[in-house]
Design a protein around this motif. Structure first.
Motif, mmCIF file in Angstrom:
data_model
loop_
_atom_site.group_PDB
_atom_site.id
_atom_site.type_symbol
_atom_site.label_atom_id
_atom_site.label_comp_id
_atom_site.label_asym_id
_atom_site.label_seq_id
_atom_site.Cartn_x
_atom_site.Cartn_y
_atom_site.Cartn_z
ATOM 1 N N ARG A 70 0.816 -1.222 0.000
ATOM 2 C CA ARG A 70 0.000 0.000 0.000
ATOM 3 C C ARG A 70 0.849 1.270 0.000
ATOM 4 N NH1 ARG A 70 -2.242 -0.759 6.057
ATOM 5 N NH2 ARG A 70 -0.329 -0.183 7.110
ATOM 6 N N ASP A 71 2.160 1.152 0.272
ATOM 7 C CA ASP A 71 3.050 2.312 0.278
ATOM 8 C C ASP A 71 3.630 2.625 -1.094
ATOM 9 O OD1 ASP A 71 2.703 2.568 3.012
ATOM 10 O OD2 ASP A 71 4.462 1.341 3.472
ATOM 11 N N GLU A 72 3.513 1.694 -2.016
ATOM 12 C CA GLU A 72 4.099 1.909 -3.329
ATOM 13 C C GLU A 72 3.307 2.968 -4.089
ATOM 14 O OE1 GLU A 72 5.167 -1.373 -5.734
ATOM 15 O OE2 GLU A 72 5.915 -2.535 -4.041
ATOM 16 N N VAL A 73 4.040 3.809 -4.795
ATOM 17 C CA VAL A 73 3.413 4.850 -5.600
ATOM 18 C C VAL A 73 3.042 4.246 -6.946
ATOM 19 C CG1 VAL A 73 3.764 7.077 -6.725
ATOM 20 C CG2 VAL A 73 4.728 6.645 -4.457
ATOM 21 N N ARG A 74 1.805 4.478 -7.357
ATOM 22 C CA ARG A 74 1.354 3.939 -8.639
ATOM 23 C C ARG A 74 0.202 4.789 -9.154
ATOM 24 N NH1 ARG A 74 -0.411 -1.671 -6.544
ATOM 25 N NH2 ARG A 74 1.204 -1.121 -5.132
ATOM 26 N N PHE A 75 0.018 4.735 -10.437
ATOM 27 C CA PHE A 75 -1.141 5.346 -11.068
ATOM 28 C C PHE A 75 -2.164 4.231 -11.234
ATOM 29 C CE2 PHE A 75 2.483 7.873 -12.376
ATOM 30 C CZ PHE A 75 2.074 9.129 -11.959
ATOM 31 N N ASP A 76 -3.170 4.249 -10.415
ATOM 32 C CA ASP A 76 -4.063 3.100 -10.361
ATOM 33 C C ASP A 76 -5.525 3.451 -10.625
ATOM 34 O OD1 ASP A 76 -4.592 4.457 -8.079
ATOM 35 O OD2 ASP A 76 -4.380 2.766 -6.732
ATOM 36 N N ILE A 77 -5.763 4.352 -11.559
ATOM 37 C CA ILE A 77 -7.135 4.759 -11.857
ATOM 38 C C ILE A 77 -7.957 3.555 -12.301
ATOM 39 C CG2 ILE A 77 -8.559 6.190 -13.372
ATOM 40 C CD1 ILE A 77 -6.168 8.180 -13.381
ATOM 41 N N ILE A 78 -7.425 2.765 -13.214
ATOM 42 C CA ILE A 78 -8.138 1.583 -13.704
ATOM 43 C C ILE A 78 -8.218 0.523 -12.608
ATOM 44 C CG2 ILE A 78 -8.077 -0.299 -15.394
ATOM 45 C CD1 ILE A 78 -6.732 1.710 -17.310
ATOM 46 N N TYR A 79 -7.106 0.313 -11.909
ATOM 47 C CA TYR A 79 -7.057 -0.705 -10.855
ATOM 48 C C TYR A 79 -8.077 -0.413 -9.768
ATOM 49 C CZ TYR A 79 -4.945 -3.911 -7.480
ATOM 50 O OH TYR A 79 -4.725 -4.919 -6.586
ATOM 51 N N SER A 80 -8.148 0.833 -9.319
ATOM 52 C CA SER A 80 -9.069 1.199 -8.232
ATOM 53 C C SER A 80 -10.523 1.072 -8.655
ATOM 54 C CB SER A 80 -8.813 2.633 -7.776
ATOM 55 O OG SER A 80 -7.526 2.751 -7.260
ATOM 56 N N ALA A 81 -10.804 1.336 -9.915
ATOM 57 C CA ALA A 81 -12.182 1.291 -10.401
ATOM 58 C C ALA A 81 -12.633 -0.133 -10.728
ATOM 59 C CB ALA A 81 -12.316 2.180 -11.634
ATOM 60 N N SER A 82 -11.725 -1.089 -10.695
ATOM 61 C CA SER A 82 -12.041 -2.467 -11.071
ATOM 62 C C SER A 82 -12.610 -3.248 -9.896
ATOM 63 C CB SER A 82 -10.777 -3.178 -11.559
ATOM 64 O OG SER A 82 -10.238 -2.516 -12.670
ATOM 65 N N SER A 83 -13.273 -4.332 -10.235
ATOM 66 C CA SER A 83 -13.808 -5.217 -9.195
ATOM 67 C C SER A 83 -12.648 -5.938 -8.502
ATOM 68 C CB SER A 83 -14.748 -6.248 -9.823
ATOM 69 O OG SER A 83 -14.016 -7.142 -10.647
ATOM 70 N N GLU A 84 -12.939 -6.548 -7.367
ATOM 71 C CA GLU A 84 -11.887 -7.262 -6.631
ATOM 72 C C GLU A 84 -11.324 -8.416 -7.461
ATOM 73 O OE1 GLU A 84 -11.083 -9.751 -2.554
ATOM 74 O OE2 GLU A 84 -12.721 -8.290 -2.574
ATOM 75 N N ARG A 85 -12.189 -9.107 -8.185
ATOM 76 C CA ARG A 85 -11.738 -10.221 -9.031
ATOM 77 C C ARG A 85 -10.763 -9.726 -10.106
ATOM 78 N NH1 ARG A 85 -12.964 -12.871 -13.799
ATOM 79 N NH2 ARG A 85 -12.827 -15.135 -13.702
ATOM 80 N N THR A 86 -11.086 -8.596 -10.736
ATOM 81 C CA THR A 86 -10.209 -8.036 -11.766
ATOM 82 C C THR A 86 -8.888 -7.572 -11.149
ATOM 83 O OG1 THR A 86 -12.163 -7.335 -13.004
ATOM 84 C CG2 THR A 86 -10.064 -6.311 -13.607
ATOM 85 N N ARG A 87 -8.956 -6.987 -9.963
ATOM 86 C CA ARG A 87 -7.714 -6.566 -9.281
ATOM 87 C C ARG A 87 -6.832 -7.771 -8.977
ATOM 88 N NH1 ARG A 87 -11.137 -2.902 -6.261
ATOM 89 N NH2 ARG A 87 -10.975 -4.263 -4.470
ATOM 90 N N ARG A 88 -7.455 -8.883 -8.590
ATOM 91 C CA ARG A 88 -6.673 -10.100 -8.345
ATOM 92 C C ARG A 88 -6.018 -10.584 -9.632
ATOM 93 N NH1 ARG A 88 -11.217 -12.345 -5.774
ATOM 94 N NH2 ARG A 88 -11.086 -14.047 -7.260
ATOM 95 N N ILE A 89 -6.727 -10.517 -10.732
ATOM 96 C CA ILE A 89 -6.152 -10.917 -12.024
ATOM 97 C C ILE A 89 -4.986 -10.004 -12.390
ATOM 98 C CG2 ILE A 89 -6.610 -11.066 -14.512
ATOM 99 C CD1 ILE A 89 -9.482 -12.006 -13.721
ATOM 100 N N PHE A 90 -5.172 -8.685 -12.203
ATOM 101 C CA PHE A 90 -4.070 -7.740 -12.445
ATOM 102 C C PHE A 90 -2.858 -8.097 -11.582
ATOM 103 C CE2 PHE A 90 -7.011 -3.942 -13.649
ATOM 104 C CZ PHE A 90 -7.115 -4.415 -14.952
ATOM 105 N N THR A 91 -3.122 -8.407 -10.324
ATOM 106 C CA THR A 91 -2.045 -8.743 -9.390
ATOM 107 C C THR A 91 -1.320 -10.013 -9.828
ATOM 108 O OG1 THR A 91 -3.208 -7.683 -7.570
ATOM 109 C CG2 THR A 91 -1.503 -9.270 -6.978
#
Length: 168
Positions: A70-91
Motif C-alpha cells: 500500500r506504500d508503493e506509488v502507482r497510477f491506479d485509476i483503472i485498478y481502483s475502479a475495477s472489481s476485486e476479481r479483476t484486481r486479483r487478475i491484475f495482481t
C-alpha cells in the motif's frame, strides 16, 4: 504462528533501525562536506562517495525490507475502479511478470555484482561488489514479495491499498 508474527515485527523494527542509521550517516556526511567546503574551503571527495553509496543502500534496503504494497506509488485509476476479481487478475499477471523478469535478470545481476570485485571505489578503496551487493538482496526480496502477492491473489485476496482504496 504468533511467534512468527512477533519475530517478523521485531525484524521489521531492526530493518527500520538500519534504514534510520543509514540516513543519519548520510546526513552527517552531508554536514561534514558543507563545513569542510564552506568553512575551511577544503572540499572532501569521500563525503560525496559515502553519501551516494548510503543513499543507494537506504533506498534499496527500504524497498527490500520496509516497503509495503500500500506504500508503493502507482497510477491506479483503472485498478481502483475495477472489481476485486479483476484486481486479483491484475495482481497475478503483474506478479508473474515481475517474478519472471527479476528471475531472468538475477543470474546476470549476481554475475555483474561479483565481477565488480575487481573494482574499488575512488576515495575509500572499498570493493564495489560489497557496495552494490544490496541490489542482489533487493532483487531476491522483490521476487519473494511478488511470489507472496501472487499466491495471495490466487487464493482470493486482493492486495491492500490502504485507506480510500487507492494508492495514489
Amino acid at each position: 504462528m504468533d511467534q512468527l508474527i512477533v519475530a517478523g515485527r521485531w525484524l521489521r523494527r531492526r530493518a527500520e533501525n538500519i534504514s534510520a542509521l543509514l540516513l543519519v550517516a548520510m546526513f552527517v556526511c552531508f554536514i561534514v562536506q558543507i563545513v569542510s567546503r564552506y568553512v575551511f574551503n577544503r572540499p572532501l571527495g569521500w563525503t560525496d562517495e559515502v553519501s551516494v553509496l548510503l543513499w543507494i543502500w537506504c533506498v534499496l534496503w527500504g524497498a527490500a525490507f520496509l516497503l509495503r504494497e500500500r506504500d508503493e506509488v502507482r497510477f491506479d485509476i483503472i485498478y481502483s475502479a475495477s472489481s476485486e476479481r479483476t484486481r486479483r487478475i491484475f495482481t497475478i499477471v503483474t506478479g508473474i511478470a515481475a517474478i519472471a523478469l527479476f528471475g531472468i535478470a538475477l543470474p546476470a545481476v549476481f554475475a555483474y555484482v561479483t565481477f565488480l570485485k575487481v573494482e574499488k571505489s575512488a576515495y575509500l578503496g572499498i570493493r564495489l561488489d560489497y557496495l552494490y551487493s544490496i541490489y542482489v538482496v533487493f532483487s531476491l526480496a522483490v521476487i519473494v514479495r511478488y511470489a507472496a502477492l501472487t499466491w495471495q491473489a490466487i487464493r482470493g485476496k486482493a492486495p491492500d491499498l490502504g485507506q480510500g482504496g487507492s494508492a495514489l
